[in-house]
Design an enzyme around this catalytic site. Structure first.
Site, PDB file in Angstrom:
ATOM      1  N   ASP A 162      12.901  24.008 -40.767  1.00  0.00           N
ATOM      2  CA  ASP A 162      11.546  23.493 -41.002  1.00  0.00           C
ATOM      3  C   ASP A 162      11.540  22.401 -42.065  1.00  0.00           C
ATOM      4  O   ASP A 162      10.724  21.480 -42.024  1.00  0.00           O
ATOM      5  CB  ASP A 162      10.616  24.636 -41.435  1.00  0.00           C
ATOM      6  CG  ASP A 162      10.795  25.850 -40.556  1.00  0.00           C
ATOM      7  OD1 ASP A 162      10.015  26.041 -39.630  1.00  0.00           O
ATOM      8  OD2 ASP A 162      11.770  26.591 -40.795  1.00  0.00           O
ATOM      9  N   GLU A 208       3.491  17.339 -37.306  1.00  0.00           N
ATOM     10  CA  GLU A 208       3.984  17.545 -35.942  1.00  0.00           C
ATOM     11  C   GLU A 208       2.813  17.833 -35.007  1.00  0.00           C
ATOM     12  O   GLU A 208       1.934  18.636 -35.306  1.00  0.00           O
ATOM     13  CB  GLU A 208       4.981  18.705 -35.882  1.00  0.00           C
ATOM     14  CG  GLU A 208       5.585  18.836 -34.502  1.00  0.00           C
ATOM     15  CD  GLU A 208       6.673  19.894 -34.433  1.00  0.00           C
ATOM     16  OE1 GLU A 208       7.653  19.802 -35.188  1.00  0.00           O
ATOM     17  OE2 GLU A 208       6.541  20.825 -33.621  1.00  0.00           O
ATOM     18  N   ASP A 221       5.811  20.035 -41.168  1.00  0.00           N
ATOM     19  CA  ASP A 221       6.134  20.805 -39.961  1.00  0.00           C
ATOM     20  C   ASP A 221       5.345  22.101 -40.080  1.00  0.00           C
ATOM     21  O   ASP A 221       5.755  23.026 -40.779  1.00  0.00           O
ATOM     22  CB  ASP A 221       7.639  21.081 -39.910  1.00  0.00           C
ATOM     23  CG  ASP A 221       8.038  21.853 -38.656  1.00  0.00           C
ATOM     24  OD1 ASP A 221       7.314  21.759 -37.646  1.00  0.00           O
ATOM     25  OD2 ASP A 221       9.069  22.547 -38.699  1.00  0.00           O
TER      26      ASP A 221
END
Lengths: 173, 173
Positions: free
Chosen positions: B141, B68, B7
């Site tokens: 996260d 992501e 992430d």
């Protein structure tokens, strides 16, 4: 001082190397454009760009790297790739401990042409004149990369020296 | 298969490693967050993140990396740093020839919770349940990175296999 200017982009990444100091004629050392096909996956394109930047750093051993500062308000269709190419350029330079400066397009236009809103043709014409070239560097990404390097030399690299001193201080701490 | 989920972010870059295959219980291998101080220059932050990702790749030797997918319409104040951190993550994985997949936040939410609009708490709760953890991974996260890895395994890594085959074909060409 020798400066590598980088106009980042996934499709075309301009790279220009200029030698010189404030108040003296500047010299073109090298200019070229790294191109990657849009058919490639983004990670592969970034790795190809990284290799191209590393090759130029190895060959020309610049004292500093000047990269165009990207804004989130720029062209949405290309902004992510441009930001990522700029990130890769920063990493290549920072890994070697080179001073890095980010200059906005307006700063570059103002530095080389005296007009922060100059168009591509004006920037190209001024780069051609400043470096005493026979023809305007093409494509525009090549001229823009040279304009970034010129801007950096004319600004005296003050910001990059401050950044380098701070980075060195942190490393020692 | 072992998947590293990332992430991306400049301030906090979540990294989660998950082992497993479709239809069998998944196992948490590692989860952590790389943090860089906002006082640092961006190039230094990116290099620090690169080192952190490289260390995890060396340690865990994943079969694939799931990152992501960032959109230009995301939060403007952090979008450039996030895009650059994602670019660095892509380069780290692509340099090793690892398959890379980008999953959107909606895809990840839908995969782990069945709801593409699930909130952070729901995603965290589902990650905790899927990996049979005693407590929810924090910060968000970290949970998001694990959710990315889970999504990738459950989707069977089909896209990344296609990309890897295409990349291999290009290398041979």
């Amino acid at each position: 001082m020798r400066v590598l200017g980088i106009d980042p982009g996934l499709t075309r990444c301009g790279m220009g190397v200029v030698d010189g100091t404030v108040g003296r004629p500047l010299t073109l050392v090298d200019v070229n454009v790294i191109r990657t096909p849009s058919a490639w996956a983004v990670p592969e394109r970034l790795v190809y760009i990284e290799k191209g930047i590393e090759a130029r750093l190895d060959e020309h051993q610049p004292d500093a790297v000047a990269i165009e500062r990207i804004f989130a308000r720029s062209d949405v269709s290309t902004i992510m790739g441009t930001a990522q190419a700029a990130g890769v350029a920063m990493v290549c330079a920072a890994r070697r401990g080179l001073p890095i400066a980010l200059h906005t397009p307006s700063e570059v236009k103002a530095a080389v042409s005296g007009n922060g809103r100059a168009d591509k043709a004006q920037v190209g014409a001024m780069v051609t004149r400043i470096l005493r070239l026979d023809a305007m560097p093409k494509p525009a990404d090549a001229a823009d990369a040279l304009a970034l390097a010129i801007t950096h030399i004319w600004r005296g690299g003050a910001q990059s020296r401050i950044d380098a001193a701070l980075a060195a201080a942190r490393t020692r701490a």
